[in-house]
Motif scaffolding. Structure first.
Motif, PDB file in Angstrom:
ATOM      1  N   VAL A 299      48.107  68.450  41.419  1.00 28.23           N
ATOM      2  CA  VAL A 299      48.740  67.413  40.597  1.00 28.23           C
ATOM      3  C   VAL A 299      50.096  67.075  41.199  1.00 28.23           C
ATOM      4  O   VAL A 299      50.814  67.964  41.651  1.00 28.23           O
ATOM      5  CB  VAL A 299      48.930  67.907  39.145  1.00 28.23           C
ATOM      6  N   TYR A 300      50.421  65.791  41.241  1.00 31.63           N
ATOM      7  CA  TYR A 300      51.755  65.400  41.705  1.00 31.63           C
ATOM      8  C   TYR A 300      52.204  64.145  40.956  1.00 31.63           C
ATOM      9  O   TYR A 300      51.398  63.418  40.381  1.00 31.63           O
ATOM     10  CB  TYR A 300      51.757  65.142  43.217  1.00 31.63           C
ATOM     11  N   LEU A 301      53.516  63.940  40.963  1.00 33.81           N
ATOM     12  CA  LEU A 301      54.106  62.784  40.280  1.00 33.81           C
ATOM     13  C   LEU A 301      54.321  61.652  41.271  1.00 33.81           C
ATOM     14  O   LEU A 301      54.834  61.868  42.365  1.00 33.81           O
ATOM     15  CB  LEU A 301      55.451  63.184  39.680  1.00 33.81           C
ATOM     16  N   ILE A 302      53.927  60.437  40.880  1.00 30.93           N
ATOM     17  CA  ILE A 302      54.128  59.290  41.770  1.00 30.93           C
ATOM     18  C   ILE A 302      54.940  58.217  41.054  1.00 30.93           C
ATOM     19  O   ILE A 302      54.797  58.047  39.844  1.00 30.93           O
ATOM     20  CB  ILE A 302      52.758  58.727  42.242  1.00 30.93           C
ATOM     21  N   TYR A 303      55.792  57.530  41.792  1.00 32.01           N
ATOM     22  CA  TYR A 303      56.661  56.477  41.259  1.00 32.01           C
ATOM     23  C   TYR A 303      57.500  56.970  40.082  1.00 32.01           C
ATOM     24  O   TYR A 303      57.863  56.181  39.202  1.00 32.01           O
ATOM     25  CB  TYR A 303      55.836  55.256  40.846  1.00 32.01           C
ATOM     26  N   GLY A 304      57.753  58.272  40.061  1.00 26.53           N
ATOM     27  CA  GLY A 304      58.613  58.812  39.025  1.00 26.53           C
ATOM     28  C   GLY A 304      58.049  58.799  37.628  1.00 26.53           C
ATOM     29  O   GLY A 304      58.761  59.128  36.683  1.00 26.53           O
ATOM     30  N   MET A 305      56.756  58.454  37.479  1.00 28.99           N
ATOM     31  CA  MET A 305      56.225  58.373  36.118  1.00 28.99           C
ATOM     32  C   MET A 305      54.746  58.658  35.912  1.00 28.99           C
ATOM     33  O   MET A 305      54.339  58.888  34.786  1.00 28.99           O
ATOM     34  CB  MET A 305      56.532  57.006  35.523  1.00 28.99           C
ATOM     35  N   HIS A 306      53.949  58.657  36.960  1.00 31.42           N
ATOM     36  CA  HIS A 306      52.505  58.863  36.775  1.00 31.42           C
ATOM     37  C   HIS A 306      52.043  60.149  37.450  1.00 31.42           C
ATOM     38  O   HIS A 306      52.281  60.350  38.637  1.00 31.42           O
ATOM     39  CB  HIS A 306      51.718  57.695  37.365  1.00 31.42           C
ATOM     40  N   TRP A 307      51.349  60.987  36.688  1.00 30.84           N
ATOM     41  CA  TRP A 307      50.769  62.202  37.255  1.00 30.84           C
ATOM     42  C   TRP A 307      49.408  61.870  37.825  1.00 30.84           C
ATOM     43  O   TRP A 307      48.595  61.207  37.162  1.00 30.84           O
ATOM     44  CB  TRP A 307      50.639  63.291  36.187  1.00 30.84           C
ATOM     45  N   MET A 308      49.141  62.332  39.057  1.00 35.69           N
ATOM     46  CA  MET A 308      47.856  62.101  39.706  1.00 35.69           C
ATOM     47  C   MET A 308      47.073  63.403  39.711  1.00 35.69           C
ATOM     48  O   MET A 308      47.589  64.457  40.111  1.00 35.69           O
ATOM     49  CB  MET A 308      48.073  61.639  41.154  1.00 35.69           C
ATOM     50  N   LEU A 309      45.816  63.326  39.267  1.00 35.40           N
ATOM     51  CA  LEU A 309      44.944  64.498  39.197  1.00 35.40           C
ATOM     52  C   LEU A 309      43.997  64.523  40.400  1.00 35.40           C
ATOM     53  O   LEU A 309      43.251  63.571  40.620  1.00 35.40           O
ATOM     54  CB  LEU A 309      44.123  64.451  37.910  1.00 35.40           C
TER      55      LEU A 309
ATOM     56  N   LEU B   5      44.510  58.071  32.990  1.00 36.07           N
ATOM     57  CA  LEU B   5      43.689  59.196  32.539  1.00 36.07           C
ATOM     58  C   LEU B   5      44.501  60.476  32.387  1.00 36.07           C
ATOM     59  O   LEU B   5      44.254  61.261  31.472  1.00 36.07           O
ATOM     60  CB  LEU B   5      42.487  59.386  33.469  1.00 36.07           C
ATOM     61  N   THR B   6      45.494  60.685  33.229  1.00 39.76           N
ATOM     62  CA  THR B   6      46.307  61.892  33.070  1.00 39.76           C
ATOM     63  C   THR B   6      47.181  61.793  31.825  1.00 39.76           C
ATOM     64  O   THR B   6      47.439  62.796  31.166  1.00 39.76           O
ATOM     65  CB  THR B   6      47.215  62.137  34.292  1.00 39.76           C
ATOM     66  N   ARG B   7      47.606  60.571  31.497  1.00 37.72           N
ATOM     67  CA  ARG B   7      48.398  60.389  30.280  1.00 37.72           C
ATOM     68  C   ARG B   7      47.527  60.665  29.059  1.00 37.72           C
ATOM     69  O   ARG B   7      47.932  61.343  28.119  1.00 37.72           O
ATOM     70  CB  ARG B   7      48.951  58.961  30.233  1.00 37.72           C
ATOM     71  N   ALA B   8      46.280  60.168  29.105  1.00 41.27           N
ATOM     72  CA  ALA B   8      45.359  60.352  27.983  1.00 41.27           C
ATOM     73  C   ALA B   8      44.979  61.826  27.798  1.00 41.27           C
ATOM     74  O   ALA B   8      44.884  62.311  26.670  1.00 41.27           O
ATOM     75  CB  ALA B   8      44.106  59.507  28.195  1.00 41.27           C
TER      76      ALA B   8
ATOM     77  N   ALA C 224      41.336  66.767  49.542  1.00 39.67           N
ATOM     78  CA  ALA C 224      41.423  66.629  48.091  1.00 39.67           C
ATOM     79  C   ALA C 224      40.756  65.337  47.649  1.00 39.67           C
ATOM     80  O   ALA C 224      40.625  64.383  48.426  1.00 39.67           O
ATOM     81  CB  ALA C 224      42.871  66.643  47.629  1.00 39.67           C
ATOM     82  N   LEU C 225      40.326  65.332  46.392  1.00 40.29           N
ATOM     83  CA  LEU C 225      39.739  64.145  45.775  1.00 40.29           C
ATOM     84  C   LEU C 225      40.641  63.710  44.638  1.00 40.29           C
ATOM     85  O   LEU C 225      40.915  64.488  43.720  1.00 40.29           O
ATOM     86  CB  LEU C 225      38.345  64.471  45.225  1.00 40.29           C
ATOM     87  N   LEU C 226      41.097  62.461  44.698  1.00 42.57           N
ATOM     88  CA  LEU C 226      41.892  61.896  43.613  1.00 42.57           C
ATOM     89  C   LEU C 226      40.930  61.367  42.552  1.00 42.57           C
ATOM     90  O   LEU C 226      40.042  60.580  42.854  1.00 42.57           O
ATOM     91  CB  LEU C 226      42.751  60.744  44.139  1.00 42.57           C
ATOM     92  N   ILE C 227      41.101  61.832  41.308  1.00 47.47           N
ATOM     93  CA  ILE C 227      40.282  61.325  40.207  1.00 47.47           C
ATOM     94  C   ILE C 227      40.926  60.024  39.743  1.00 47.47           C
ATOM     95  O   ILE C 227      41.997  60.036  39.155  1.00 47.47           O
ATOM     96  CB  ILE C 227      40.224  62.327  39.032  1.00 47.47           C
ATOM     97  N   ARG C 228      40.265  58.907  40.019  1.00 49.38           N
ATOM     98  CA  ARG C 228      40.826  57.590  39.700  1.00 49.38           C
ATOM     99  C   ARG C 228      40.323  57.010  38.387  1.00 49.38           C
ATOM    100  O   ARG C 228      40.959  56.110  37.825  1.00 49.38           O
ATOM    101  CB  ARG C 228      40.520  56.578  40.810  1.00 49.38           C
ATOM    102  N   GLY C 229      39.167  57.494  37.927  1.00 47.10           N
ATOM    103  CA  GLY C 229      38.642  56.927  36.688  1.00 47.10           C
ATOM    104  C   GLY C 229      37.682  57.840  35.960  1.00 47.10           C
ATOM    105  O   GLY C 229      36.872  58.530  36.569  1.00 47.10           O
ATOM    106  N   LEU C 230      37.815  57.857  34.626  1.00 46.28           N
ATOM    107  CA  LEU C 230      36.867  58.554  33.761  1.00 46.28           C
ATOM    108  C   LEU C 230      36.278  57.477  32.861  1.00 46.28           C
ATOM    109  O   LEU C 230      36.910  56.431  32.643  1.00 46.28           O
ATOM    110  CB  LEU C 230      37.589  59.592  32.910  1.00 46.28           C
ATOM    111  N   LYS C 231      35.086  57.742  32.340  1.00 49.55           N
ATOM    112  CA  LYS C 231      34.503  56.777  31.417  1.00 49.55           C
ATOM    113  C   LYS C 231      35.454  56.616  30.229  1.00 49.55           C
ATOM    114  O   LYS C 231      35.776  57.588  29.550  1.00 49.55           O
ATOM    115  CB  LYS C 231      33.132  57.258  30.946  1.00 49.55           C
ATOM    116  N   GLY C 232      35.925  55.400  30.008  1.00 45.88           N
ATOM    117  CA  GLY C 232      36.853  55.155  28.917  1.00 45.88           C
ATOM    118  C   GLY C 232      38.315  55.170  29.335  1.00 45.88           C
ATOM    119  O   GLY C 232      39.181  54.706  28.591  1.00 45.88           O
ATOM    120  N   PHE C 233      38.596  55.714  30.528  1.00 45.39           N
ATOM    121  CA  PHE C 233      39.977  55.768  31.021  1.00 45.39           C
ATOM    122  C   PHE C 233      40.012  55.409  32.496  1.00 45.39           C
ATOM    123  O   PHE C 233      39.937  56.272  33.364  1.00 45.39           O
ATOM    124  CB  PHE C 233      40.578  57.152  30.806  1.00 45.39           C
ATOM    125  N   GLU C 234      40.127  54.111  32.787  1.00 46.22           N
ATOM    126  CA  GLU C 234      40.181  53.641  34.169  1.00 46.22           C
ATOM    127  C   GLU C 234      41.624  53.665  34.655  1.00 46.22           C
ATOM    128  O   GLU C 234      42.520  53.170  33.980  1.00 46.22           O
ATOM    129  CB  GLU C 234      39.632  52.206  34.245  1.00 46.22           C
TER     130      GLU C 234
END
Length: 168
Positions: free
Chosen positions: A73-83, A110-113, A95-105
Motif C-alpha cells: 500500500v502506498y499514498l499517491i498525490y498526498g491523498m489516495h491509498w493504492m492497494l 475502493l481503498t476509501r470505501a 505487484a498488481l494494482l487493484i484498480r476496480g472492485l464490483k461497485g467500486f471503480e
DNA sequence: AGCAAGATCGGT
DNA sequence: CCGATCTTGCTG
C-alpha cells in the motif's frame, strides 16, 4: 477457498488475468464483505519503467521484492491509498494494482470505501483477519489494454497491455 | 536540505 | 482542465 502463496507466487503476468473474478474480502469490526475484482494492472521488474521498482529497492517498494501474497500500500498525490498485491517467487519486484472492485471503480475510491491505509503495508493475505482473497468466478471474459497514468514510462512500457478488466 | 513529480479524483 | 495534499527519492 482462500488463496495463498501457491497462487500469488507465480509470475505477475500469469496471476493478473487469474485475479479477475476472484473475491476480495474485508473484515471490519467483525463484519465481513466480499467484492469481485474487476480490474488490475501488472508492474513487473526493475526494467519496467512504470514500476516503483524502476529505481531499484527502496524503503517504500521493498515489499515488492518479497514472495507473492503480501499487500503493498502506498499514498499517491498526498491523498489516495493504492492497494497492490505482491506476486512472484521473490527477489524480482512484482505487484498488481487493484484498480476496480464490483461497485467500486477506481483504485483510490475502493481503498476509501474499504478503509485501507498504510497500516495494511505488508499484510499477509494468507493469514490476515482483515483482508484476504478467495476463489470466485471461473474463467471470466477478460479484456487487456495499456496501463493508466504512466505515460512518463515511455515506450515500450507505457504501451504494454498489462491492464486486465472483466468483460469486454 | 531542497524540490519536482506522482500507478488519482472531483469539481469547474 | 485544474487544484488538492504529502511522501518519496533524486539531485546537489
Amino acid at each position: 477457498m482462500r488463496l495463498s502463496g501457491d497462487f500469488f507466487g507465480r509470475d505477475v503476468l500469469v496471476v493478473a488475468p487469474e485475479l479477475i473474478g476472484k473475491k476480495l474480502f474485508r473484515n471490519k469490526n467483525g463484519a465481513t464483505t466480499g467484492y469481485s475484482i474487476v480490474e488490475v494492472e501488472a508492474y513487473r521488474g526493475e526494467e519496467d519503467k512504470a514500476s516503483h521498482a524502476r529505481f531499484g529497492k527502496t524503503s517504500r517498494n521493498g515489499i515488492m521484492y518479497a514472495p507473492g501474497g503480501l499487500v503493498y500500500v502506498y499514498l499517491i498525490y498526498g491523498m489516495h491509498w493504492m492497494l497492490n498485491i505482491v506476486t512472484g517467487p521473490g527477489e524480482q519486484p512484482q505487484a498488481l494494482l487493484i484498480r476496480g472492485l464490483k461497485g467500486f471503480e477506481g483504485p483510490g475510491r475502493l481503498t476509501r470505501a474499504l478503509e485501507i491505509d498504510r497500516s495494511f503495508y505488508g499484510e499477509d493475505l494468507a493469514l490476515s483477519s482483515r483482508i484476504w482473497i478467495e476463489t470466485g468466478e471461473e474463467n471470466p471474459a477478460i479484456t487487456q489494454s495499456s496501463r493508466i497514468g504512466i505515460d512518463y514510462a515511455g515506450d515500450p512500457w507505457k504501451s504494454m497491455a498489462w491492464r486486465y478488466r472483466l468483460g469486454g
